[in-house]
Scaffold this motif. Structure first.
Motif, PDB file in Angstrom:
ATOM      1  N   SER A   1       3.413   6.403  17.272  1.00 28.68           N
ATOM      2  CA  SER A   1       3.801   5.947  18.606  1.00 28.68           C
ATOM      3  C   SER A   1       5.227   5.413  18.594  1.00 28.68           C
ATOM      4  N   ARG A   2       5.915   5.598  19.708  1.00 29.27           N
ATOM      5  CA  ARG A   2       7.276   5.091  19.871  1.00 29.27           C
ATOM      6  C   ARG A   2       7.350   4.297  21.169  1.00 29.27           C
ATOM      7  N   MET A   3       7.897   3.080  21.079  1.00 25.94           N
ATOM      8  CA  MET A   3       8.038   2.216  22.250  1.00 25.94           C
ATOM      9  C   MET A   3       9.520   2.026  22.565  1.00 25.94           C
TER      10      MET A   3
ATOM     11  N   LEU B   1       8.571   7.769   8.889  1.00 29.77           N
ATOM     12  CA  LEU B   1       9.355   7.448  10.077  1.00 29.77           C
ATOM     13  C   LEU B   1      10.215   8.636  10.506  1.00 29.77           C
ATOM     14  N   GLN B   2      10.818   9.287   9.536  1.00 30.21           N
ATOM     15  CA  GLN B   2      11.642  10.448   9.834  1.00 30.21           C
ATOM     16  C   GLN B   2      10.799  11.600  10.371  1.00 30.21           C
ATOM     17  N   LEU B   3       9.598  11.744   9.837  1.00 28.77           N
ATOM     18  CA  LEU B   3       8.675  12.773  10.315  1.00 28.77           C
ATOM     19  C   LEU B   3       8.325  12.538  11.785  1.00 28.77           C
ATOM     20  N   ALA B   4       8.049  11.278  12.120  1.00 32.03           N
ATOM     21  CA  ALA B   4       7.708  10.944  13.500  1.00 32.03           C
ATOM     22  C   ALA B   4       8.896  11.176  14.431  1.00 32.03           C
TER      23      ALA B   4
ATOM     24  N   GLU C   1       1.952  17.093   2.955  1.00 35.68           N
ATOM     25  CA  GLU C   1       1.428  16.563   1.701  1.00 35.68           C
ATOM     26  C   GLU C   1       1.558  15.042   1.662  1.00 35.68           C
ATOM     27  N   LEU C   2       2.694  14.532   2.123  1.00 35.36           N
ATOM     28  CA  LEU C   2       2.881  13.083   2.193  1.00 35.36           C
ATOM     29  C   LEU C   2       1.860  12.462   3.138  1.00 35.36           C
ATOM     30  N   TYR C   3       1.660  13.103   4.281  1.00 39.09           N
ATOM     31  CA  TYR C   3       0.687  12.594   5.244  1.00 39.09           C
ATOM     32  C   TYR C   3      -0.718  12.573   4.632  1.00 39.09           C
TER      33      TYR C   3
ATOM     34  N   LEU D   1       0.829  -1.204   0.000  1.00 42.69           N
ATOM     35  CA  LEU D   1       0.000   0.000   0.000  1.00 42.69           C
ATOM     36  C   LEU D   1       0.866   1.257   0.000  1.00 42.69           C
ATOM     37  N   LEU D   2       2.003   1.228   0.713  1.00 44.37           N
ATOM     38  CA  LEU D   2       2.946   2.337   0.739  1.00 44.37           C
ATOM     39  C   LEU D   2       4.298   1.848   0.241  1.00 44.37           C
ATOM     40  N   SER D   3       5.026   2.739  -0.408  1.00 44.97           N
ATOM     41  CA  SER D   3       6.365   2.385  -0.867  1.00 44.97           C
ATOM     42  C   SER D   3       7.352   2.473   0.302  1.00 44.97           C
ATOM     43  N   SER D   4       8.507   1.853   0.158  1.00 46.01           N
ATOM     44  CA  SER D   4       9.524   1.903   1.211  1.00 46.01           C
ATOM     45  C   SER D   4      10.013   3.337   1.427  1.00 46.01           C
ATOM     46  N   GLN D   5      10.032   4.143   0.357  1.00 52.91           N
ATOM     47  CA  GLN D   5      10.455   5.535   0.495  1.00 52.91           C
ATOM     48  C   GLN D   5       9.439   6.335   1.312  1.00 52.91           C
ATOM     49  N   GLU D   6       8.163   6.069   1.096  1.00 52.10           N
ATOM     50  CA  GLU D   6       7.124   6.768   1.849  1.00 52.10           C
ATOM     51  C   GLU D   6       7.160   6.368   3.326  1.00 52.10           C
ATOM     52  N   VAL D   7       7.381   5.095   3.572  1.00 52.05           N
ATOM     53  CA  VAL D   7       7.466   4.623   4.959  1.00 52.05           C
ATOM     54  C   VAL D   7       8.652   5.270   5.662  1.00 52.05           C
ATOM     55  N   GLU D   8       9.781   5.362   4.982  1.00 54.56           N
ATOM     56  CA  GLU D   8      10.972   5.970   5.567  1.00 54.56           C
ATOM     57  C   GLU D   8      10.743   7.456   5.850  1.00 54.56           C
TER      58      GLU D   8
END
Length: 249
Positions: free
Chosen positions: A217-219, A130-133, A184-186, A120-127
């Protein structure tokens, strides 16, 4: 001479008698009562039965443990493994009566189930997400092991409570902390999720809205300090958030 001889003879006789008595006494203590053949066989049979019962009990316990282990493994079915790449996998479940579809008719699914989509999402979008979070969470963080960042409300874990990340950024004069590309990505990811849910459950994308809270969330391995850090408790998302119908993780 005769008197001494008699005395000596008497002493010898007494010594022999005493020795014979001691021998008989020792012999009486050393010898155990003898069992007849029938009694010996009966005793052996009883011992064999006791050993057999104990062995049968142990084998029964081991057999039950093995059966329980195998039956449990058969019942537990892994829906999706971490090392799998799944384009789409659907598992149908009965619709729960906890959902009041009369209130949100346009949001009611045609069928109920669980879906896994790795593409559903590309690896670039996931990365990038993640950086945004990580960027946002770097401004705060809870004292315990669980921290959250909600871009909609601005809620950010800080110590034992929460602060508004946008208020912090205004105080610092950092108007470009989050860029237009970040939002925009979000927005694009949110729209793609809406479309996937609508397609899977037979509804219109325009009828689905994000339900608060929506957060990153971060654990960590830090010990829990408040109830918000105790993420491991069993819970039902629908009970925690009454308006929730679809859950994306």
């Amino acid at each position: 001479m005769s008197s001494r001889k008699k005395r000596g003879q008497s002493g010898i006789d007494n010594f022999k008698k005493s020795s014979d008595d001691d021998a008989q006494s020792k012999a009486g203590h050393d010898l155990s009562p003898k069992l007849s053949n029938s009694e010996a066989k009966s005793l052996q049979s009883q011992l064999a039965k006791r050993i057999g019962i104990r062995v049968a009990f142990l084998l029964g316990v081991l057999g039950f443990g093995l059966w329980f282990s195998l039956s449990t493994k058969k019942q537990a079915v892994t829906f999706a493994r971490q090392n799998e790449v799944i384009v789409r996998r659907y598992f149908s479940v009965p619709c729960s009566n906890d959902y009041d579809f009369r209130k949100f008719k346009g949001c009611a699914p045609k069928t109920c189930g669980r879906v896994v989509m790795d593409g559903l999402l590309s690896s670039q979008e996931v990365e990038a997400l993640l950086q945004l979070a990580k960027t946002g969470l770097a401004l705060g963080g809870s004292n315990g092991g669980a921290s959250i960042l909600d871009l909609h409300s601005g809620a950010l874990s800080m110590g034992s409570g929460f602060v508004n990340i946008y208020s912090i950024l205004r105080q610092r004069g950092e108007s470009t902390f989050f860029t237009k590309d970040d939002f925009e990505l979000y927005r694009q990811v949110k729209g793609r999720i809406q479309q996937a849910v609508a397609t899977e459950f037979g509804i219109l994308p325009s009828e689905i809205y994000l339900t608060k809270p929506t957060f990153f969330s971060r654990m960590t391995n830090q010990s829990a300090q408040t109830v918000h850090d105790e993420y491991w408790h069993v819970h039902v998302d629908k009970v925690c958030t009454l308006e929730l119908i679809y859950n994306f993780k």
